[in-house]
Enzyme design. Structure first.
Site, PDB file in Angstrom:
ATOM      1  N   ASP A  97       0.709  -1.012   0.026  1.00  0.00           N
ATOM      2  CA  ASP A  97      -0.074   0.089  -0.033  1.00  0.00           C
ATOM      3  C   ASP A  97       0.825   1.362   0.051  1.00  0.00           C
ATOM      4  O   ASP A  97       2.014   1.205   0.058  1.00  0.00           O
ATOM      5  CB  ASP A  97      -1.037   0.023   1.309  1.00  0.00           C
ATOM      6  CG  ASP A  97      -0.113  -0.177   2.478  1.00  0.00           C
ATOM      7  OD1 ASP A  97       1.060   0.077   2.558  1.00  0.00           O
ATOM      8  OD2 ASP A  97      -0.780  -0.765   3.511  1.00  0.00           O
ATOM      9  N   ASP A  99       1.687   5.030   1.869  1.00  0.00           N
ATOM     10  CA  ASP A  99       1.374   5.864   3.082  1.00  0.00           C
ATOM     11  C   ASP A  99       1.907   7.396   2.501  1.00  0.00           C
ATOM     12  O   ASP A  99       2.970   7.623   1.656  1.00  0.00           O
ATOM     13  CB  ASP A  99       2.122   5.506   4.103  1.00  0.00           C
ATOM     14  CG  ASP A  99       1.832   4.115   4.491  1.00  0.00           C
ATOM     15  OD1 ASP A  99       0.840   3.736   4.766  1.00  0.00           O
ATOM     16  OD2 ASP A  99       2.914   3.103   4.464  1.00  0.00           O
ATOM     17  N   ASP A 178      11.674   4.432  11.712  1.00  0.00           N
ATOM     18  CA  ASP A 178      12.384   3.464  12.238  1.00  0.00           C
ATOM     19  C   ASP A 178      13.862   2.956  11.512  1.00  0.00           C
ATOM     20  O   ASP A 178      14.917   3.302  12.105  1.00  0.00           O
ATOM     21  CB  ASP A 178      11.676   1.864  12.395  1.00  0.00           C
ATOM     22  CG  ASP A 178      10.857   1.620  11.123  1.00  0.00           C
ATOM     23  OD1 ASP A 178      10.891   2.271  10.142  1.00  0.00           O
ATOM     24  OD2 ASP A 178      10.060   0.793  11.433  1.00  0.00           O
TER      25      ASP A 178
HETATM   26  P1  ATP Z   1       4.818  -2.420   4.915  1.00  0.00           P
HETATM   27  O1  ATP Z   1       5.170  -2.792   3.445  1.00  0.00           O
HETATM   28  O2  ATP Z   1       4.520  -3.591   5.610  1.00  0.00           O
HETATM   29  O3  ATP Z   1       3.494  -1.698   4.689  1.00  0.00           O
HETATM   30  P2  ATP Z   1       5.910  -0.177   5.790  1.00  0.00           P
HETATM   31  O4  ATP Z   1       7.543   0.354   5.897  1.00  0.00           O
HETATM   32  O5  ATP Z   1       5.181   0.776   4.865  1.00  0.00           O
HETATM   33  O6  ATP Z   1       5.911  -1.633   5.485  1.00  0.00           O
HETATM   34  P3  ATP Z   1       4.107   0.540   7.789  1.00  0.00           P
HETATM   35  O7  ATP Z   1       3.713  -0.214   8.961  1.00  0.00           O
HETATM   36  O8  ATP Z   1       3.010   0.654   6.867  1.00  0.00           O
HETATM   37  O9  ATP Z   1       5.358  -0.291   7.239  1.00  0.00           O
HETATM   38  O10 ATP Z   1       4.642   2.105   8.234  1.00  0.00           O
HETATM   39  C1  ATP Z   1       4.818   3.007   7.328  1.00  0.00           C
HETATM   40  C2  ATP Z   1       6.063   3.728   8.028  1.00  0.00           C
HETATM   41  O11 ATP Z   1       5.796   4.500   9.070  1.00  0.00           O
HETATM   42  C3  ATP Z   1       7.133   2.839   7.862  1.00  0.00           C
HETATM   43  O12 ATP Z   1       7.940   2.890   6.629  1.00  0.00           O
HETATM   44  C4  ATP Z   1       8.154   3.922   9.017  1.00  0.00           C
HETATM   45  O13 ATP Z   1       8.660   4.855   8.139  1.00  0.00           O
HETATM   46  C5  ATP Z   1       6.951   4.269   9.798  1.00  0.00           C
HETATM   47  N1  ATP Z   1       6.712   3.530  10.841  1.00  0.00           N
HETATM   48  C6  ATP Z   1       6.037   2.674  10.962  1.00  0.00           C
HETATM   49  N2  ATP Z   1       5.860   1.757  12.249  1.00  0.00           N
HETATM   50  C7  ATP Z   1       7.095   2.514  12.960  1.00  0.00           C
HETATM   51  C8  ATP Z   1       7.483   2.520  14.097  1.00  0.00           C
HETATM   52  N3  ATP Z   1       7.067   1.299  14.883  1.00  0.00           N
HETATM   53  N4  ATP Z   1       8.465   3.209  14.416  1.00  0.00           N
HETATM   54  C9  ATP Z   1       8.852   4.111  13.841  1.00  0.00           C
HETATM   55  N5  ATP Z   1       8.285   4.217  12.339  1.00  0.00           N
HETATM   56  C10 ATP Z   1       7.549   3.473  12.064  1.00  0.00           C
HETATM   57 MG    MG Z   2       2.995   0.657   4.664  1.00  0.00          MG
END
Ligand code: ATP
Ligand code: MG
Length: 467
Positions: A97, A99, A178
Site C-alpha cells: 500500500d 502511505d 524506524d
Molecule cells: P509494509 O510494506 O509492511 O506496509 P511499511 O514500512 O510501509 O511496510 P507501515 O507499518 O505501513 O510499514 O509504516 C509506514 C512507515 O511508518 C514505515 O515505513 C516507517 O517509516 C514508519 N513506521 C511505522 N511503524 C513504525 C515504528 N514502530 N517506529 C518508527 N517508524 C515507524
Molecule cells: Mg505501509
C-alpha cells in the site's frame, strides 16, 4: 548536465545535484520551500535524488495515492509518499500500500477529502478513501524537540513512547522513523526522492539499519524488534550488527506492548510473504516466545520436528498465496500457529471419554486461553479459529452421508485447506483430503480453484530493478 541549487539555500552548503528535467521553476520553488522547512543541521544531510537516479516513475504510484498528494499540495501543504511504498518501488517490488506524510494536521486533511476518517489515539492519523483504496495520511512528527510539542508526547520513565502526536518539520519526521530504508520521501509531482538519513545507499547495499541509536529506538517502541525481522526476511537484507545483537536481550520488552497491537503485528508477520523465513529468524532471535510462548516451547521440545514441519508447510503456503495476491485470513494464520498447542493439550489429556470433536472444542478453548496471555484475538477471528479446529474431526473421517451439507456450511473451505496442510504426502489424512477434493468437484464444480483477490493497484511494469 547537473544543476546545483546550493545557491538557493541559506548558507549555500547543501549540495543538491539535479538533472536538466528538474530545472524548471516548479522544482526551484519546491527546493526553496524544502530548504526553508528543514532545520539547518539537516540541510547538510539532505540528498535529493532525481528521476534518473532513483528510477521511479510517478505512474508506479496508484492514482489514488497521487490524488491524495496532489490535493494536499493544491491545498497549500507539503505531501510525499513515504515508507514501504517508496522502499518497495525502488527495489522493484509490488508495494502492499502507499502511505502519505504531510505537514497538514489530521483535521486539515479531513477538510480536504470527502471520504476521510481520523483514527488512533497513540498515533493520530487520517485514513483517506479513494475508490477501493485506503491511503494512510500521517502528519510529520518530531515536534517534541520544542516545549509546546512535548505536551503531545507521552513517554514512560524507561523511554517507551506511549503517545506521539507532537507534530514537527519533515526532517524531524524523517529521523523519528524506524529504519533508514523506510525514511525516503517521494514527491510524485516533481519526481524526486528526498533522503535525510542515508536510506538510498542502504537500499542499494541491502542493509537494514536503524535511524539513531538502536538501543534507544528499540526502547521507544519494542515493536521495532519484530519489524527488523519482518523486513530482513521479506527483503533478504542483512541486519546491521549493532541492532542484531540487541534483539534477544531486548525481546522481553515486547511484554509492554498491548495484546491488541500484538495481534496486528502478528498478522503483518504472517502475511508478509516471507513468513517462513520470519519464523526461522524469530526462533533464532528468541522472539517467537514473545508472541507464541506455548508454540515456542513445544518447538523446542519437538524431537521429530513434526510440529515445525507443519508450521513451515503452512507458512510457505501462506507466502505463496501472498505472492499470488490470493486472499489471506488472519484467523487461518493464528489457527496454524496455535495448532501445536492444541495437539499438545489433546495429548496431555490422554484417552478420555469425549468424542474427538468435543475434545477439540475443549482443547481449542484452552489453547485460546494460553494465547490470550500475549495476544488479544478479536472475537470474530477467534470464532473462525474454533470452527477450523472443530471441523478437523469431521473432515478427518472423509465424506460420509450428505457431504454436500458439510461442504456448504460456513468455514468449510478454511477447514479443508487446514486439513490439506496437516496431511503429509501419504497416510489417512491425505486420503481424507483427496476424498474431500473430489466431493467438492462433484457437488460444487470449480470450487477447489482459488481465485486471486481483486487488485486495486496497478502492477509495476518492466524488470525487477534495484535502487
Ligand atoms: P509494509 O510494506 O509492511 O506496509 P511499511 O514500512 O510501509 O511496510 P507501515 O507499518 O505501513 O510499514 O509504516 C509506514 C512507515 O511508518 C514505515 O515505513 C516507517 O517509516 C514508519 N513506521 C511505522 N511503524 C513504525 C515504528 N514502530 N517506529 C518508527 N517508524 C515507524
Ligand atoms: Mg505501509
Amino acid at each position: 548536465m547537473q544543476w546545483s541549487i546550493s545557491a538557493l539555500l541559506p548558507g549555500g552548503r547543501m549540495k543538491i545535484r539535479l538533472n536538466a528535467a528538474a530545472r524548471d521553476s516548479m522544482a526551484r520553488n519546491l527546493l526553496t520551500r524544502i530548504s526553508k522547512a528543514v532545520h539547518k543541521r539537516s540541510r547538510k544531510k539532505l540528498r535529493v535524488y532525481s528521476a534518473e537516479e532513483h528510477g521511479l516513475n510517478p505512474d508506479d504510484v496508484t492514482s489514488a495515492a497521487r490524488h491524495v498528494v496532489k490535493t494536499l499540495v493544491d491545498g497549500g501543504y507539503d505531501a510525499y509518499i513515504v515508507g514501504g511504498g517508496v522502499r518497495d518501488l525502488m527495489l522493484g517490488l509490488h508495494p502492499k500500500d502507499f502511505d502519505v506524510a504531510t505537514n497538514a494536521h489530521p483535521e486539515q486533511v479531513r477538510q480536504l477529502f470527502d471520504r476521510c476518517r481520523i483514527i488512533g489515539r497513540r498515533f493520530r492519523l487520517a485514513h483517506v478513501y479513494s475508490g477501493r483504496e485506503r491511503i494512510e495520511v500521517a502528519t510529520f512528527r518530531g515536534g517534541h524537540q520544542t516545549r509546546a510539542g512535548r505536551e503531545h508526547l507521552a513517554m514512560t520513565l524507561g523511554g517507551r513512547i506511549l503517545r506521539d502526536n507532537a507534530y514537527g518539520p519533515i526532517d524531524r519526521d524523517a529521523e523519528r522513523r524506524d529504519f533508514t530504508i523506510n525514511s525516503l520521501f517521494y514527491d510524485p509531482l516533481h519526481n524526486i526522492v528526498l533522503d535525510f538519513v542515508g536510506g538510498v545507499p542502504d537500499l542499494r547495499q541491502g542493509r537494514l539499519r536503524m535511524i539513531g541509536k538502536p538501543v534507544v529506538r528499540f526502547r521507544e517502541d519494542p515493536v521495532r524488534l519484530l519489524r527488523v525481522l519482518r523486513f530482513a526476511a521479506k527483503l533478504k537484507f542483512t541486519i546491521d550488527p549493532a541492532m542484531e545483537q540487541l534483539i534477544p536481550e531486548l525481546a522481553p520488552s515486547l511484554q509492554n506492548i498491548s495484546p491488541a497491537r500484538m495481534f496486528d503485528e502478528g498478522v503483518k508477520l504472517m502475511h508478509s510473504s516471507a513468513a517462513d523465513d520470519t519464523l526461522t529468524l524469530m526462533r533464532s532471535k528468541e522472539l517467537l516466545g514473545q508472541l507464541f510462548p506455548y508454540t515456542d516451547q513445544i518447538l523446542k521440545q519437538d524431537k521429530n520436528s513434526q510440529h515445525l514441519e507443519f508450521l513451515r508447510r503452512a507458512l510457505r503456503n501462506t507466502d505463496q498465496r501472498a505472492r499470488e495476491g490470493k486472499s489471506l485470513s488472519p484467523a487461518f494464520a493464528y489457527a496454524v500457529m496455535m495448532w501445536p498447542d492444541v495437539c499438545q493439550i489433546m495429548k496431555a489429556r490422554g484417552s478420555h471419554r469425549l468424542e474427538r470433536q468435543d475434545a477439540l472444542i475443549v482443547c481449542g478453548e484452552k489453547a485460546l486461553e494460553h494465547q490470550a496471555e500475549t495476544i488479544q484475538i478479536p472475537h470474530r477471528h477467534a470464532q473462525m479459529i474454533r470452527e477450523i479446529w472443530r471441523r478437523q474431526a469431521q473432515l478427518e473421517a472423509g465424506p460420509r452421508r450428505h457431504p454436500e451439507r458439510v461442504i456448504s456450511r460456513g468455514y468449510f473451505r478454511a477447514a479443508y485447506d487446514f486439513l490439506g496442510l496437516r496431511a503429509n504426502s501419504k497416510g489417512p489424512l491425505q486420503e481424507a483430503f483427496q476424498a474431500w477434493t473430489q466431493a467438492q468437484e462433484q457437488y460444487r464444480p470449480g470450487s477447489t480453484e482459488d481465485s486471486p483477490r481483486p487488485r486495486s493497484r496497478r502492477r509495476r511494469r518492466g524488470r525487477r530493478r534495484r535502487a
